[in-house]
Design a protein around this motif. Structure first.
Motif, PDB file in Angstrom:
ATOM      1  N   VAL A 190     -18.743   5.720   5.759  1.00 40.93           N
ATOM      2  CA  VAL A 190     -17.506   5.267   5.150  1.00 40.93           C
ATOM      3  C   VAL A 190     -17.708   3.913   4.471  1.00 40.93           C
ATOM      4  N   VAL A 191     -17.029   3.702   3.347  1.00 47.08           N
ATOM      5  CA  VAL A 191     -17.071   2.430   2.622  1.00 47.08           C
ATOM      6  C   VAL A 191     -15.640   1.950   2.458  1.00 47.08           C
ATOM      7  N   ARG A 192     -15.404   0.690   2.790  1.00 45.22           N
ATOM      8  CA  ARG A 192     -14.055   0.129   2.718  1.00 45.22           C
ATOM      9  C   ARG A 192     -14.024  -1.106   1.822  1.00 45.22           C
ATOM     10  N   ASP A 193     -12.867  -1.308   1.227  1.00 44.55           N
ATOM     11  CA  ASP A 193     -12.577  -2.537   0.499  1.00 44.55           C
ATOM     12  C   ASP A 193     -11.368  -3.145   1.198  1.00 44.55           C
ATOM     13  N   GLY A 194     -11.644  -4.021   2.161  1.00 46.00           N
ATOM     14  CA  GLY A 194     -10.582  -4.510   3.014  1.00 46.00           C
ATOM     15  C   GLY A 194     -10.108  -3.386   3.917  1.00 46.00           C
ATOM     16  N   ASP A 195      -8.794  -3.103   3.874  1.00 45.36           N
ATOM     17  CA  ASP A 195      -8.235  -2.015   4.671  1.00 45.36           C
ATOM     18  C   ASP A 195      -8.256  -0.680   3.929  1.00 45.36           C
ATOM     19  N   ARG A 196      -8.708  -0.705   2.689  1.00 48.48           N
ATOM     20  CA  ARG A 196      -8.674   0.507   1.870  1.00 48.48           C
ATOM     21  C   ARG A 196     -10.021   1.217   1.905  1.00 48.48           C
ATOM     22  N   ILE A 197      -9.987   2.536   2.153  1.00 47.77           N
ATOM     23  CA  ILE A 197     -11.208   3.349   2.145  1.00 47.77           C
ATOM     24  C   ILE A 197     -11.525   3.724   0.704  1.00 47.77           C
ATOM     25  N   THR A 198     -12.676   3.324   0.228  1.00 43.06           N
ATOM     26  CA  THR A 198     -13.094   3.660  -1.134  1.00 43.06           C
ATOM     27  C   THR A 198     -14.062   4.838  -1.158  1.00 43.06           C
ATOM     28  N   ARG A 199     -14.717   5.087  -0.028  1.00 42.68           N
ATOM     29  CA  ARG A 199     -15.532   6.294   0.105  1.00 42.68           C
ATOM     30  C   ARG A 199     -15.339   6.848   1.506  1.00 42.68           C
ATOM     31  N   SER A 200     -14.817   8.058   1.571  1.00 36.01           N
ATOM     32  CA  SER A 200     -14.608   8.685   2.878  1.00 36.01           C
ATOM     33  C   SER A 200     -15.943   9.036   3.514  1.00 36.01           C
ATOM     34  N   GLY A 201     -16.018   8.814   4.824  1.00 37.06           N
ATOM     35  CA  GLY A 201     -17.218   9.239   5.522  1.00 37.06           C
ATOM     36  C   GLY A 201     -17.334  10.745   5.524  1.00 37.06           C
ATOM     37  N   VAL A 202     -16.192  11.420   5.654  1.00 37.14           N
ATOM     38  CA  VAL A 202     -16.142  12.883   5.626  1.00 37.14           C
ATOM     39  C   VAL A 202     -14.717  13.293   5.281  1.00 37.14           C
ATOM     40  N   ILE A 203     -14.560  14.408   4.594  1.00 37.47           N
ATOM     41  CA  ILE A 203     -13.244  14.972   4.343  1.00 37.47           C
ATOM     42  C   ILE A 203     -13.268  16.449   4.731  1.00 37.47           C
ATOM     43  N   PHE A 204     -12.081  16.996   4.913  1.00 41.39           N
ATOM     44  CA  PHE A 204     -11.939  18.384   5.348  1.00 41.39           C
ATOM     45  C   PHE A 204     -11.017  19.122   4.386  1.00 41.39           C
ATOM     46  N   VAL A 259     -11.658   7.197   8.796  1.00 42.95           N
ATOM     47  CA  VAL A 259     -12.785   7.222   7.862  1.00 42.95           C
ATOM     48  C   VAL A 259     -12.561   8.227   6.731  1.00 42.95           C
ATOM     49  N   SER A 260     -11.386   8.859   6.707  1.00 42.20           N
ATOM     50  CA  SER A 260     -11.135   9.927   5.734  1.00 42.20           C
ATOM     51  C   SER A 260      -9.822   9.709   5.001  1.00 42.20           C
ATOM     52  N   THR A 261      -9.800  10.110   3.735  1.00 44.13           N
ATOM     53  CA  THR A 261      -8.597  10.038   2.907  1.00 44.13           C
ATOM     54  C   THR A 261      -8.453  11.348   2.137  1.00 44.13           C
ATOM     55  N   GLY A 262      -7.406  11.434   1.339  1.00 48.98           N
ATOM     56  CA  GLY A 262      -7.287  12.555   0.413  1.00 48.98           C
ATOM     57  C   GLY A 262      -6.460  13.719   0.888  1.00 48.98           C
ATOM     58  N   LEU A 263      -5.616  13.532   1.907  1.00 51.97           N
ATOM     59  CA  LEU A 263      -4.764  14.638   2.343  1.00 51.97           C
ATOM     60  C   LEU A 263      -3.882  15.102   1.185  1.00 51.97           C
ATOM     61  N   GLY A 264      -3.913  16.397   0.914  1.00 49.25           N
ATOM     62  CA  GLY A 264      -3.126  16.948  -0.175  1.00 49.25           C
ATOM     63  C   GLY A 264      -3.848  17.001  -1.503  1.00 49.25           C
ATOM     64  N   GLU A 265      -5.037  16.401  -1.584  1.00 54.82           N
ATOM     65  CA  GLU A 265      -5.796  16.448  -2.833  1.00 54.82           C
ATOM     66  C   GLU A 265      -6.413  17.830  -3.015  1.00 54.82           C
ATOM     67  N   ALA A 266      -6.301  18.369  -4.221  1.00 55.28           N
ATOM     68  CA  ALA A 266      -6.876  19.688  -4.508  1.00 55.28           C
ATOM     69  C   ALA A 266      -8.393  19.574  -4.618  1.00 55.28           C
ATOM     70  N   THR A 267      -9.104  20.153  -3.673  1.00 52.06           N
ATOM     71  CA  THR A 267     -10.561  20.099  -3.689  1.00 52.06           C
ATOM     72  C   THR A 267     -11.207  21.483  -3.732  1.00 52.06           C
ATOM     73  N   SER A 268     -10.470  22.535  -3.415  1.00 46.57           N
ATOM     74  CA  SER A 268     -11.042  23.887  -3.439  1.00 46.57           C
ATOM     75  C   SER A 268     -11.431  24.252  -4.865  1.00 46.57           C
ATOM     76  N   GLY A 269     -12.696  24.599  -5.047  1.00 44.73           N
ATOM     77  CA  GLY A 269     -13.179  24.962  -6.370  1.00 44.73           C
ATOM     78  C   GLY A 269     -13.156  23.828  -7.367  1.00 44.73           C
ATOM     79  N   ALA A 270     -13.179  22.572  -6.881  1.00 44.31           N
ATOM     80  CA  ALA A 270     -12.972  21.418  -7.763  1.00 44.31           C
ATOM     81  C   ALA A 270     -14.170  21.090  -8.646  1.00 44.31           C
ATOM     82  N   GLY A 271     -15.344  21.649  -8.352  1.00 42.80           N
ATOM     83  CA  GLY A 271     -16.494  21.440  -9.217  1.00 42.80           C
ATOM     84  C   GLY A 271     -16.855  19.982  -9.407  1.00 42.80           C
TER      85      GLY A 271
END
Length: 437
Positions: A190-204, A259-271
Motif C-alpha cells: 500500500v502507498v499513502r499520501d497522508g491519510d489518503r491511499i494512492t495505491r491499494s495494497g489489494v482490491i477485490f 489498505v484498499s479503496t475503490g468500492l463501487g468502481e467498475a473493474t470487471s473487464g476493465a482492461g
C-alpha cells in the motif's frame, strides 16, 4: 438482433429481413416457422454483447451448424441487464426462444417455474466418454436433474504486479498463499499520501453488491464455510466461518489500517483502465474475463502480472465454477434441434474456440492439455485451479437471497454495520424468502 440464415447465398438478404422484423417486434415464435425452403427455424438467445463472441457465433458457429442440419438459426444477443426481463416478457407472450443462455445461478428458478426442460434424456444418448469430459456438468443440476448445459467455467484468482512486488522487497515467485500472507503483502504494497491511499495494497471484486458478495464467497469457502447446507435449503453464511471471513475482508477497507479503496468502481473487464494496469493497485482478485481484457488492451503491463493459486485459511478455494450455459425452453417446438445446437457447441473444437473468443475455463476437461489454451496466460491458471472453484447453491430463491446478502455485505464493507449483524439479518431475510417460495 444479429441473425444468420442458412446458406451463403441468402445470408445478406436474410440478415436484413430478420433485422427489420426484429426492429418492429416481428419474427417467428419459439419453434415456429421456417425459411420458405423447408428448413425449420431455431431461435437462440445469447447473453451479453461481447464483440468476439458475437463474431464467432455468427460467422463461425452458426454457419457450420447450419451446414450440417436442415435448420435456420436466428441468434440474438441480449444485454445481461435486460435478459431476465426480456425472458419473462417472452415467456408470458409465448415468444420465448428455443434455446437461451443465462448464468448458472438462474437454473433452479427456471426449473421451478417449468420454463425449461431437463436434459438428462439427451445426455443419456451421448457417448459416456463425452459426458465424463464435460467439466462443470454437475453444477448444472437442480434436484438431481440436468437443467443447464454450462458452456464455460470462471473463477477468481489473486493477480499481482511482479514489478511492484520487487519494489516492495517481496519475492514475485512466492505470492501469498494464506490469509496472513495476503494481509502482510498488502501492508507492504500500500502507498499513502497522508491519510489518503494512492495505491491499494489489494482490491477485490467491488463493481456492485453482487460482485462484493462473490469476494466474500471466496473468503467464506477458504474459512471452511458455505452459503448453505448440503440440501441448499438452510443458509449457513452466518456461521462463525462466515463472520470471520467477512470481518477479514472488511478489514482491508475499514479502519486506520485500511489498505484498499475503490468500492463501487467498475473493474470487471476493465482492461487498460483496471487499477492493476494504471498502478492504483498492486494486487487484485480478478476473474478470467478481466485478465483477458488486460492482456488484450495492455499487453506490456500484462507481462508484469502473475496469478496465484487460490488462497486458504483452513481450505484452499475460491469463488467460481460453472459460468453461463444454455437452456432449452419448455415452450420450444424444436427441442431436438435445440439439443443438437447445444451438443454442437460443446464439441471439443467448438468448446475450445468458444473460450478463445470469450475467455474462461473450457467446458471439457481434456482441453486443459490443449497446447494453444495452455499457452494463454489468461486461461491456463484458471484451468489449473478449476477443481478448487466453488459457487452458489442451486436453489430456486438463490438470486433473491443473493440480493439480500449482497446488500448487507456492501454495508459492512462501507463501514456501516458489523459483519455478524449483517450476515444474521441477511440470513433471516433469506429464510423468509425460502418459506414464501
Amino acid at each position: 438482433m444479429i441473425t444468420k440464415s442458412r446458406g451463403a447465398s441468402r445470408l445478406a438478404a436474410g440478415l436484413i429481413a430478420v433485422m427489420a422484423l426484429s426492429a418492429c417486434g416481428g419474427g417467428s415464435g419459439a419453434g415456429s416457422g421456417g425459411s420458405g425452403d423447408g428448413a425449420s427455424t431455431l431461435r437462440v438467445w445469447f447473453p451479453g454483447n461481447l464483440a468476439e463472441e458475437v463474431s464467432w457465433v455468427n460467422e463461425k458457429l452458426v454457419p457450420a451448424f447450419e451446414a450440417e442440419h436442415d435448420v435456420d438459426v436466428q441468434v440474438e444477443f441480449v444485454d445481461w441487464a435486460n435478459l431476465a426481463t426480456r425472458l419473462s416478457t417472452a415467456f408470458a407472450g409465448g415468444t420465448a426462444p428455443d434455446v437461451f443462455g443465462h448464468g448458472n445461478a438462474a437454473a433452479a428458478g427456471y426449473a421451478a417455474n417449468d420454463r425449461v426442460i431437463a436434459l438428462d434424456d439427451y445426455l443419456a444418448k451421448m457417448p459416456a466418454s463425452d459426458v465424463e469430459d464435460l467439466t462443470f456438468l454437475d453444477q448444472g443440476k437442480v434436484g438431481g436433474k440436468q437443467i443447464i448445459m454450462p458452456l464455460r467455467g470462471f473463477g477468481h484468482l489473486l493477480a499481482y504486479r511482479t514489478d511492484l512486488f520487487q519494489e516492495a522487497g517481496l519475492d514475485p515467485d512466492s505470492p501469498p498463499a494464506t490469509w496472513q500472507d495476503l494481509r502482510a503483502a498488502a501492508d507492504k504494497l500500500v502507498v499513502r499520501d497522508g491519510d489518503r491511499i494512492t495505491r491499494s495494497g489489494v482490491i477485490f471484486p467491488a463493481d456492485d453488491p453482487t460482485s462484493m458478495s462473490q469476494a466474500f464467497g471466496s473468503f467464506l469457502f477458504q474459512a471452511g464455510g458455505n452459503f448453505a447446507d448440503e440440501s441448499g435449503q438452510t443458509v449457513t453464511w452466518n456461521s462463525d466461518a462466515g463472520k470471520r471471513a467477512l470481518e477479514f475482508l472488511a478489514g482491508f477497507y475499514n479502519g486506520p489500517k485500511a489498505v484498499s479503496t475503490g468500492l463501487g468502481e467498475a473493474t470487471s473487464g476493465a482492461g487498460a483502465q483496471h487499477p492493476l494496469v494504471t498502478g492504483r493497485a498492486a494486487m487484485a482478485v480478478i476473474d478470467e474475463a478481466t485478465f483477458k481484457s488486460i492482456h488484450e488492451q495492455a499487453p506490456d503491463v500484462a507481462a508484469k502480472i502473475k496469478l496465484a493459486p487460490p488462497l486458504k485459511d483452513t481450505t484452499a478455494a475460491s469463488f467460481g465454477g460453472a459460468g453461463n450455459g444454455l437452456f432449452i425452453s419448455a415452450d420450444s417446438g424444436q427441442k431436438d434441434q435445440a439439443w443438437k445446437f447445444i451438443e454442437f457447441l460443446l464439441k471439443p473444437a467448438n468448446a475450445k474456440a468458444y473460450v478463445q473468443a470469450v475467455g474462461g475455463i473450457p467446458a471439457r476437461a481434456t482441453l486443459a492439455a490443449d497446447p494453444e489454451l495452455a499457452a494463454q496466460q489468461y486461461i491456463k491458471p484458471y484451468m489449473d485451479a478449476a477443481a478448487l472453484f466453488r459457487g452458489n447453491p442451486n436453489i430456486a430463491t438463490w438470486t433473491q437471497q443473493r440480493e439480500a446478502l449482497a446488500k448487507e455485505i456492501e454495508a459492512v464493507l462501507r463501514g456501516k454495520t458489523s459483519a455478524a449483524e449483517a450476515l444474521d439479518r441477511a440470513a433471516t431475510e433469506a429464510a423468509a424468502l425460502a418459506k414464501q417460495n
